[in-house]
Design a protein around this motif. Structure first.
Motif, PDB file in Angstrom:
ATOM      1  N   ALA A 900       0.953  -1.275   0.049  1.00  0.00           N
ATOM      2  CA  ALA A 900       0.194  -0.103  -0.189  1.00  0.00           C
ATOM      3  C   ALA A 900       0.820   1.237  -0.086  1.00  0.00           C
ATOM      4  O   ALA A 900       0.337   2.313  -0.403  1.00  0.00           O
ATOM      5  CB  ALA A 900      -0.883   0.003   1.239  1.00  0.00           C
ATOM      6  N   VAL A 901       2.031   1.396   0.364  1.00  0.00           N
ATOM      7  CA  VAL A 901       2.876   2.272   0.572  1.00  0.00           C
ATOM      8  C   VAL A 901       4.188   1.922  -0.185  1.00  0.00           C
ATOM      9  O   VAL A 901       5.086   1.149   0.050  1.00  0.00           O
ATOM     10  CB  VAL A 901       3.281   2.731   2.043  1.00  0.00           C
ATOM     11  N   VAL A 902       4.236   2.573  -1.407  1.00  0.00           N
ATOM     12  CA  VAL A 902       5.590   2.143  -2.157  1.00  0.00           C
ATOM     13  C   VAL A 902       6.175   2.998  -2.917  1.00  0.00           C
ATOM     14  O   VAL A 902       5.618   4.349  -3.381  1.00  0.00           O
ATOM     15  CB  VAL A 902       4.650   1.377  -3.418  1.00  0.00           C
ATOM     16  N   ARG A 903       7.463   3.083  -3.062  1.00  0.00           N
ATOM     17  CA  ARG A 903       8.511   4.025  -3.561  1.00  0.00           C
ATOM     18  C   ARG A 903       8.271   5.563  -3.197  1.00  0.00           C
ATOM     19  O   ARG A 903       8.339   6.305  -4.286  1.00  0.00           O
ATOM     20  CB  ARG A 903       8.509   3.861  -5.128  1.00  0.00           C
ATOM     21  N   ASN A 904       8.018   5.900  -2.005  1.00  0.00           N
ATOM     22  CA  ASN A 904       8.027   7.418  -1.639  1.00  0.00           C
ATOM     23  C   ASN A 904       9.134   7.911  -1.179  1.00  0.00           C
ATOM     24  O   ASN A 904      10.207   7.111  -0.461  1.00  0.00           O
ATOM     25  CB  ASN A 904       6.457   7.495  -0.645  1.00  0.00           C
ATOM     26  N   ALA A 905       9.355   9.135  -1.570  1.00  0.00           N
ATOM     27  CA  ALA A 905      10.704   9.779  -1.005  1.00  0.00           C
ATOM     28  C   ALA A 905      10.093  10.622   0.275  1.00  0.00           C
ATOM     29  O   ALA A 905       9.277  11.466   0.118  1.00  0.00           O
ATOM     30  CB  ALA A 905      11.313  10.691  -2.145  1.00  0.00           C
ATOM     31  N   LEU A 906      10.582  10.318   1.467  1.00  0.00           N
ATOM     32  CA  LEU A 906      10.267  10.781   2.566  1.00  0.00           C
ATOM     33  C   LEU A 906      11.276  11.618   3.326  1.00  0.00           C
ATOM     34  O   LEU A 906      12.550  11.277   3.187  1.00  0.00           O
ATOM     35  CB  LEU A 906       9.839   9.642   3.624  1.00  0.00           C
ATOM     36  N   SER A 907      10.797  12.848   4.168  1.00  0.00           N
ATOM     37  CA  SER A 907      11.817  13.644   4.921  1.00  0.00           C
ATOM     38  C   SER A 907      10.920  14.201   6.278  1.00  0.00           C
ATOM     39  O   SER A 907      10.119  14.665   5.944  1.00  0.00           O
ATOM     40  CB  SER A 907      12.226  14.540   4.118  1.00  0.00           C
ATOM     41  N   GLY A 908      11.418  14.059   7.290  1.00  0.00           N
ATOM     42  CA  GLY A 908      10.963  14.720   8.520  1.00  0.00           C
ATOM     43  C   GLY A 908      10.178  13.962   9.380  1.00  0.00           C
ATOM     44  O   GLY A 908       9.850  14.572  10.464  1.00  0.00           O
ATOM     45  N   PHE A 909       9.369  12.974   9.127  1.00  0.00           N
ATOM     46  CA  PHE A 909       8.432  12.325   9.772  1.00  0.00           C
ATOM     47  C   PHE A 909       8.950  11.691  11.019  1.00  0.00           C
ATOM     48  O   PHE A 909       9.926  10.814  10.770  1.00  0.00           O
ATOM     49  CB  PHE A 909       7.459  11.240   8.831  1.00  0.00           C
ATOM     50  N   ARG A 910       8.381  11.952  12.257  1.00  0.00           N
ATOM     51  CA  ARG A 910       8.766  11.343  13.467  1.00  0.00           C
ATOM     52  C   ARG A 910       8.028   9.796  13.400  1.00  0.00           C
ATOM     53  O   ARG A 910       8.774   8.878  13.986  1.00  0.00           O
ATOM     54  CB  ARG A 910       8.287  12.135  14.648  1.00  0.00           C
ATOM     55  N   THR A 911       6.992   9.674  12.869  1.00  0.00           N
ATOM     56  CA  THR A 911       6.240   8.371  13.190  1.00  0.00           C
ATOM     57  C   THR A 911       5.631   8.153  11.516  1.00  0.00           C
ATOM     58  O   THR A 911       5.196   9.126  11.102  1.00  0.00           O
ATOM     59  CB  THR A 911       5.145   8.476  14.036  1.00  0.00           C
ATOM     60  N   TYR A 912       5.997   7.063  11.356  1.00  0.00           N
ATOM     61  CA  TYR A 912       5.409   6.579   9.959  1.00  0.00           C
ATOM     62  C   TYR A 912       4.040   5.778  10.002  1.00  0.00           C
ATOM     63  O   TYR A 912       3.235   6.067   9.175  1.00  0.00           O
ATOM     64  CB  TYR A 912       6.517   5.630   9.297  1.00  0.00           C
ATOM     65  N   LEU A 913       3.698   5.148  10.988  1.00  0.00           N
ATOM     66  CA  LEU A 913       2.394   4.454  11.206  1.00  0.00           C
ATOM     67  C   LEU A 913       2.106   4.380  12.536  1.00  0.00           C
ATOM     68  O   LEU A 913       2.676   4.213  13.423  1.00  0.00           O
ATOM     69  CB  LEU A 913       2.497   2.779  10.884  1.00  0.00           C
ATOM     70  N   ASP A 914       0.954   5.098  12.870  1.00  0.00           N
ATOM     71  CA  ASP A 914       0.134   5.194  14.024  1.00  0.00           C
ATOM     72  C   ASP A 914      -1.091   4.271  14.088  1.00  0.00           C
ATOM     73  O   ASP A 914      -2.042   4.795  13.329  1.00  0.00           O
ATOM     74  CB  ASP A 914      -0.080   6.760  14.543  1.00  0.00           C
ATOM     75  N   GLY A 915      -1.031   3.001  14.260  1.00  0.00           N
ATOM     76  CA  GLY A 915      -2.251   2.299  14.416  1.00  0.00           C
ATOM     77  C   GLY A 915      -1.929   0.912  14.889  1.00  0.00           C
ATOM     78  O   GLY A 915      -1.260   0.868  15.824  1.00  0.00           O
ATOM     79  N   PRO A 916      -2.847  -0.111  14.544  1.00  0.00           N
ATOM     80  CA  PRO A 916      -2.677  -1.464  15.227  1.00  0.00           C
ATOM     81  C   PRO A 916      -1.183  -2.028  15.250  1.00  0.00           C
ATOM     82  O   PRO A 916      -0.801  -2.720  16.247  1.00  0.00           O
ATOM     83  CB  PRO A 916      -3.749  -2.211  14.435  1.00  0.00           C
ATOM     84  N   VAL A 917      -0.366  -1.944  13.840  1.00  0.00           N
ATOM     85  CA  VAL A 917       0.675  -2.233  13.915  1.00  0.00           C
ATOM     86  C   VAL A 917       1.637  -1.048  13.357  1.00  0.00           C
ATOM     87  O   VAL A 917       1.800  -0.473  12.639  1.00  0.00           O
ATOM     88  CB  VAL A 917       0.886  -3.319  12.770  1.00  0.00           C
ATOM     89  N   PRO A 918       2.228  -0.300  14.537  1.00  0.00           N
ATOM     90  CA  PRO A 918       2.977   0.874  14.484  1.00  0.00           C
ATOM     91  C   PRO A 918       4.375   0.616  13.774  1.00  0.00           C
ATOM     92  O   PRO A 918       4.894  -0.407  13.765  1.00  0.00           O
ATOM     93  CB  PRO A 918       2.976   1.339  15.973  1.00  0.00           C
ATOM     94  N   ALA A 919       4.707   1.872  13.372  1.00  0.00           N
ATOM     95  CA  ALA A 919       6.141   1.728  12.517  1.00  0.00           C
ATOM     96  C   ALA A 919       6.934   3.374  12.769  1.00  0.00           C
ATOM     97  O   ALA A 919       6.298   4.208  12.447  1.00  0.00           O
ATOM     98  CB  ALA A 919       6.152   1.589  11.179  1.00  0.00           C
ATOM     99  N   ALA A 920       8.207   3.089  13.741  1.00  0.00           N
ATOM    100  CA  ALA A 920       8.498   4.499  14.009  1.00  0.00           C
ATOM    101  C   ALA A 920       9.928   4.671  13.138  1.00  0.00           C
ATOM    102  O   ALA A 920      10.302   5.823  13.198  1.00  0.00           O
ATOM    103  CB  ALA A 920       8.989   4.473  15.545  1.00  0.00           C
ATOM    104  N   THR A 921      10.278   3.594  12.463  1.00  0.00           N
ATOM    105  CA  THR A 921      11.367   3.661  11.450  1.00  0.00           C
ATOM    106  C   THR A 921      10.916   3.437  10.092  1.00  0.00           C
ATOM    107  O   THR A 921       9.949   2.953   9.876  1.00  0.00           O
ATOM    108  CB  THR A 921      12.429   2.770  12.039  1.00  0.00           C
ATOM    109  N   LEU A 922      11.863   4.099   9.115  1.00  0.00           N
ATOM    110  CA  LEU A 922      11.555   3.649   7.654  1.00  0.00           C
ATOM    111  C   LEU A 922      11.520   2.119   7.406  1.00  0.00           C
ATOM    112  O   LEU A 922      10.811   1.534   6.812  1.00  0.00           O
ATOM    113  CB  LEU A 922      12.321   4.489   6.866  1.00  0.00           C
ATOM    114  N   ASP A 923      12.716   1.601   7.929  1.00  0.00           N
ATOM    115  CA  ASP A 923      12.614   0.036   7.763  1.00  0.00           C
ATOM    116  C   ASP A 923      11.715  -0.838   8.149  1.00  0.00           C
ATOM    117  O   ASP A 923      10.998  -1.560   7.435  1.00  0.00           O
ATOM    118  CB  ASP A 923      13.840  -0.326   8.838  1.00  0.00           C
ATOM    119  N   ALA A 924      10.772  -0.372   9.485  1.00  0.00           N
ATOM    120  CA  ALA A 924       9.678  -0.975  10.002  1.00  0.00           C
ATOM    121  C   ALA A 924       8.514  -0.839   8.830  1.00  0.00           C
ATOM    122  O   ALA A 924       7.835  -1.643   8.539  1.00  0.00           O
ATOM    123  CB  ALA A 924       9.298  -0.178  11.341  1.00  0.00           C
ATOM    124  N   LEU A 925       8.368   0.793   8.179  1.00  0.00           N
ATOM    125  CA  LEU A 925       7.524   0.829   7.240  1.00  0.00           C
ATOM    126  C   LEU A 925       7.689  -0.090   6.196  1.00  0.00           C
ATOM    127  O   LEU A 925       6.573  -0.395   5.662  1.00  0.00           O
ATOM    128  CB  LEU A 925       7.636   2.325   6.863  1.00  0.00           C
TER     129      LEU A 925
END
Length: 992
Positions: A900-925
């Motif tokens: 669902a989240v594919v090939r995006n260029a990201l900068s500055g976000f502290r949290t990537y996923l805030d939900g049932p399965v959270p992701a605080a890092t890009l690798d986790a996302l």
């Protein structure tokens, strides 16, 4: 370059003895007859295996590591019998296989008919020894060869020529026998032309095989080079040529002998064998003498041993290079070698050589570099040699300009060759001239064919291009040209109905008096795409008016005599037919008829007059008053910006003054209203609604709206209607609440709209939709609000927005998209958002949202890109930036699906996923939401300096997102037009 390979077959080994717990082996390739083979059994993982040769082997069991390279010398047939034994765990296996390596090539194919000159069309027939496949290449100067292809006797290749010229063909062919050996190359040259000369006399016979005679022994020595390899060195007398045959079935048959490569006074024969195969090998040799092979009575016997250290094989001799005439192809072939030959063209990789190569050297290139080397049985490489392949110097077909388009003219004909080309010609006025030759005249600047006054003169030309102007230059195929010069033009046509100029409401008739030859005419209508082509006149032509629109015609005509001469042009003869319009002008009067000479003064009077008379258009010239509010229940189009001829001027508009009106100014009830080229300024102290549509259609283009009010402002409100807004501007100011478009049901299409709302606004919802559908494209939006801002609020509808720019600033909340149970898609959307309050790019409850190839910059603390509740989504190929470093990419109440989240260029976000399965890092996302081949990545952006996207983040020049977009499949905006390719991540293709 093309390589052919013998197919690899995998079958169960026959004749294998299998005991209890033993496994049946499979061999690759299947035991049989080959020109060369890399043999290996299909082994279980972790198996320990040994092999030996049972015939002509040393009987020693050796570990099997990799494949066995089974080979033989050129024109030799060698048999290998291999035994295998081994085990894996508690299982044992053994087996035996027999391979025959056959290196005797087939003869060159025969080609019929014999090469020469033919009328054509012509079929080619190829033949070789039984069981052999034949590969051929057929090429002409304007028919490039697709490479070698397999000859099918049921569908022989055919040659032809153009009706207006000659064509030279070159065929190249070779045979491949059942073992995979390629034979020598045959070539044939054919010219297809009028008055052919037939086969060439020198091609009537076929060269016979050389004879043999008794000879004497030569001095020689045998050098052991490395395990399984030896070289026999023969002393060569002055001017001598040495031939050798390895294990020949008949030592007296010349077909088993090959000429040896000689260096100085020594000729060498290299022989090899796989490790463990000892031979012996018997070498017969002969000296070339008086056109025959002088066979030596003695022979050389070689047995192999495997104790010496290995060495690299010698570099192979150079290939045979053939430049087929009349083509841009180079053909390369090597004599059979005991070693594998590998070839590289230019900077390409080395690839095994097995069959003759066809290398294309395009016109205008400098040529190419061929590199080649030998590979020994142990994998050692020889020295790399190189050969420069010159581009064949071939003339192009003659390119001639200046010839009459239809073969007839009344003007002097000046044929010209293309710049930089050399063309010679032959000309005749009594039929086809003789063929062009190197002494024929040049087609130079002064060559012309003027004909004679009062007389028809027909010219016949033959033309041929040459590589240069010398007598030794190569010539192209010929081209023919034929034309007639007639110097007497006819009289121009005359109208039989008199002049057609002036205005009318009735249909008009155009008729011409009979004259010499034929008449061609063109009718060009204003207001529609011009029809510039002329048509044959066959009788009176009716110029029709229309109840839907005015029609203005310009009539042109000319006469053409039987020889093709054209008269002077008559025209333009102009007429205007208009029974579809009512006219309004500032100098008009609402008490008059509303015609072009007595227009009305107000738009409301014009609409009323059009509705009463069933007319469609209200044409407005200059700036006028609106009059009273307008109600439309039929089909009306208000067309402003008209000039003195009552036609709209590109970029022009008319200002409608609506002083004192509280609105709505326009109401559509079940009808259709179009507003074109108008400007409407309104300033009210309270609420104001500009237009409403109920169960109707409202179309707007080139409309400039400027509304200022202290209460609630709405530009357009609709229910169950079709709304279209094109290339327009809206400016909203001073209101507590403002909306540009508010639609319930129906369909909305907006393209090229610019909205500015930056002056004293409290709350702004630019577009509000309930049900129905909305397609928005090329929107440019700029706002500043003190209370809150929403670009699109939708419920239960379909939304598409693409190629648009959003810039929003505010001190309250900011939510660009608020969607409930909607199907929405955002393609190539750029957004620059900053707020002093809560900031969310899109809040979605239910339904689905796709955001692809977009660029979003969030410039507020704690911002969120997407807030999702029970909604599906896809976020891909986008540039997403959080300036605060405290934001969240995705807030959602469901697990994110993979991909669902594919090939995006990201900068500055502290949290990537805030939900049932959270992701605080890009690798986790990436582990949770990205496909393996479409990972998201961190990026350090640069800022755009372009006025149209100032401050937006852009990819740096070394970013993986440049040219690295994931294939997501954006549908085209229009079904009939393909969507432009988007190769970069982000909304902007390229770097502004």
């Amino acid at each position: 370059m093309r390589f052919r390979a013998v197919p690899v077959l995998i079958l169960s080994l026959c004749g294998m003895h299998v005991r209890a717990q033993e496994q049946v082996l499979e061999w690759m390739p299947l035991p049989g007859r080959y020109s060369a083979a890399l043999v290996r059994p299909a082994l279980p993982a972790g198996a320990s295996v040994e092999y030996r040769f049972t015939e002509k082997g040393d009987g020693i069991w050796r570990p099997l590591e990799g494949s066995l390279d089974l080979t033989a010398s050129p024109r030799e047939e060698r048999t290998y019998t291999i035994q295998i034994r081994g085990s894996e765990g508690g299982k044992r296996f053994e087996g035996e296989a027999r391979y025959v390596i056959d290196r005797l090539p087939p003869p060159a194919p025969s080609i019929s008919p014999p090469q020469g000159s033919y009328e054509g069309p012509l079929e080619l027939r190829l033949a070789s020894e039984p069981g052999a496949g034949i590969y051929y290449s057929l090429e002409a100067l304007d028919r490039p060869s697709p490479g070698f292809r397999l000859y099918d006797p049921a569908r022989p290749p055919a040659m032809d020529r153009p009706r207006d010229g000659t064509r030279a063909w070159t065929v190249t062919a070779y045979a491949v026998d059942a073992a995979g050996n390629p034979g020598p190359v045959s070539t044939g040259r054919y010219v297809l032309e009028p008055a052919p000369k037939g086969p060439r006399a020198e091609d009537a016979g076929t060269a016979s095989a050389p004879g043999t005679q008794a000879g004497s022994d030569l001095e020689y020595r045998v050098d052991r080079k490395y395990p399984g390899s030896a070289a026999v060195r023969f002393a060569v007398p002055d001017g001598g040529r040495v031939f050798a045959a390895v294990n020949p079935p008949d030592s007296g048959d010349p077909k088993y002998y090959s000429e040896l490569f000689a260096s100085g006074r020594e000729a060498s024969l290299e022989v090899t064998a796989p490790v463990g195969w000892t031979g012996p090998i018997l070498v017969r040799y002969a000296l070339w003498k008086d056109g025959a092979l002088a066979l030596a009575p003695g022979a050389v016997e070689i047995k192999f041993s495997f104790e010496d250290p290995g060495q690299a094989p010698p570099a192979p001799p150079g290939p045979s290079v053939l430049y087929p005439p009349g083509t841009r192809t180079v053909l390369l072939s090597w004599e059979p070698s005991p070693f594998r030959i590998e070839v590289s063209v230019d900077s390409g990789p080395f690839k095994p050589y097995s069959l003759p190569l066809s290398v294309s050297v395009p016109e205008g290139s400098r040529g190419g570099v061929l590199r080649y080397r030998a590979v020994g049985p142990g994998g050692a490489f020889s020295e790399v040699r190189s050969l420069f392949l010159e581009a064949p110097k071939q003339p192009t077909l003659p390119e001639i300009s200046g010839l009459p388009e239809h073969g007839r003219t009344n003007r002097e004909v000046r044929p010209r060759a293309a710049p930089g080309t050399v063309v010679r010609y032959e000309v005749s006025t009594e039929g086809l001239p003789p063929s062009v030759h190197p002494d024929s005249p040049l087609l130079a600047e002064g060559v012309s064919f003027a004909g004679e006054p009062g007389r028809d003169v027909r010219y016949y030309l033959r033309l041929r291009a040459y590589t240069d102007a010398s007598r030794e230059a190569s010539g192209s195929d010929e081209r023919f040209a034929e034309f007639l010069v007639d110097r007497t033009p006819p009289e121009p046509p005359r109208l039989s109905a008199g002049s057609l100029s002036g205005d009318s409401e009735e249909d008009r008739i155009v008729a011409f008096e009979p004259g010499e030859g034929s008449i061609r005419y063109a009718v060009v209508e204003q207001g529609v795409p011009a029809e510039s082509s002329y048509r044959e006149y066959t009788g009176p032509v009716t110029l029709e008016g229309s109840a839907d629109r005015p029609r203005a015609y310009h009539v042109y005509a000319y006469a053409v005599d039987d020889a093709g001469n054209r008269s002077e042009t008559l025209g333009p003869v102009s007429v205007r037919i208009d029974r579809a319009s009512v006219y309004v002008a500032p100098w008009g009067n609402d008490e008059t008829g509303g015609g072009p000479r007595n227009p009305l003064a107000t738009v409301s009077a014009g609409v009323a007059a059009a509705s009463r008379s069933g007319r469609r258009f209200v044409r407005v010239q200059g700036d006028v008053r609106l009059g009273t509010p307008i109600r439309v229940e039929s089909e009306i189009e208000i067309l402003g910006g008209c000039d003195g001829s009552w036609e709209p001027v590109s970029g022009g508009s008319s200002v409608l003054s609506a002083e004192g009106e509280t609105g709505p100014l326009f109401v559509v009830q079940g009808g259709s209203l179009a507003l074109r080229n108008l400007a409407i300024p309104v300033e009210r102290p309270g609420d104001f609604f500009m237009a409403e549509s109920f169960d109707g259609a409202l179309s707007i283009s080139n409309l400039k709206v400027r509304l200022r009010g202290a209460g609630e402002l709405v530009v357009l409100r609709s229910r169950n209607s079709s709304i279209e807004i094109l290339d327009s501007e809206m400016e909203l100011a001073g209101a507590l609440f403002a909306r540009a478009v508010e639609a319930e049901g129906g369909s909305t299409r907006i393209r090229g709209l610019r909205v500015r709302a930056e002056d004293a606004l409290g709350y702004l919802t630019t577009f509000s939709f309930v049900g129905g559908s909305a397609e928005l494209s090329r929107i440019r939006f700029e706002s500043r609000t003190s209370g809150g801002f929403t670009l699109v609020r939708g419920r239960g509808m379909r939304l598409g927005i693409r190629d648009s720019y959003i810039k929003a600033r505010g001190s309250g909340f900011l939510e660009a998209f608020r969607l409930e149970e909607c199907g929405s898609a955002l393609y190539a959307v750029s957004a620059d958002l900053q707020s002093g309050g809560p900031l969310t790019f899109a809040s979605v409850e239910g339904g689905r949202i796709d955001i692809l190839h977009s660029t979003v910059a969030l410039r507020s603390a704690g911002a969120s890109l997407l807030g999702l509740r029970s909604a599906s989504f896809r976020l891909g190929n986008s540039i997403l930036q959080d300036d605060s470093g405290t934001g969240t990419l995705l807030k959602l109440n469901e697990v994110v699906p993979r991909g669902a989240v594919v090939r995006n260029a990201l900068s500055g976000f502290r949290t990537y996923l805030d939900g049932p399965v959270p992701a605080a890092t890009l690798d986790a996302l990436n582990r949770i939401a990205a496909p393996p081949d479409g990972l998201n990545f961190q990026e350090t952006f640069r800022e755009s300096r372009s006025p149209g996207s100032l401050g937006l983040p852009l990819l740096p020049s070394n970013s993986v997102g440049l040219g690295g977009a994931y294939p997501v499949g954006i549908p085209p905006e229009s079904p009939g037009s393909p969507e432009p390719a988007r190769r970069n991540v982000g909304a902007l293709e390229g770097s502004p």
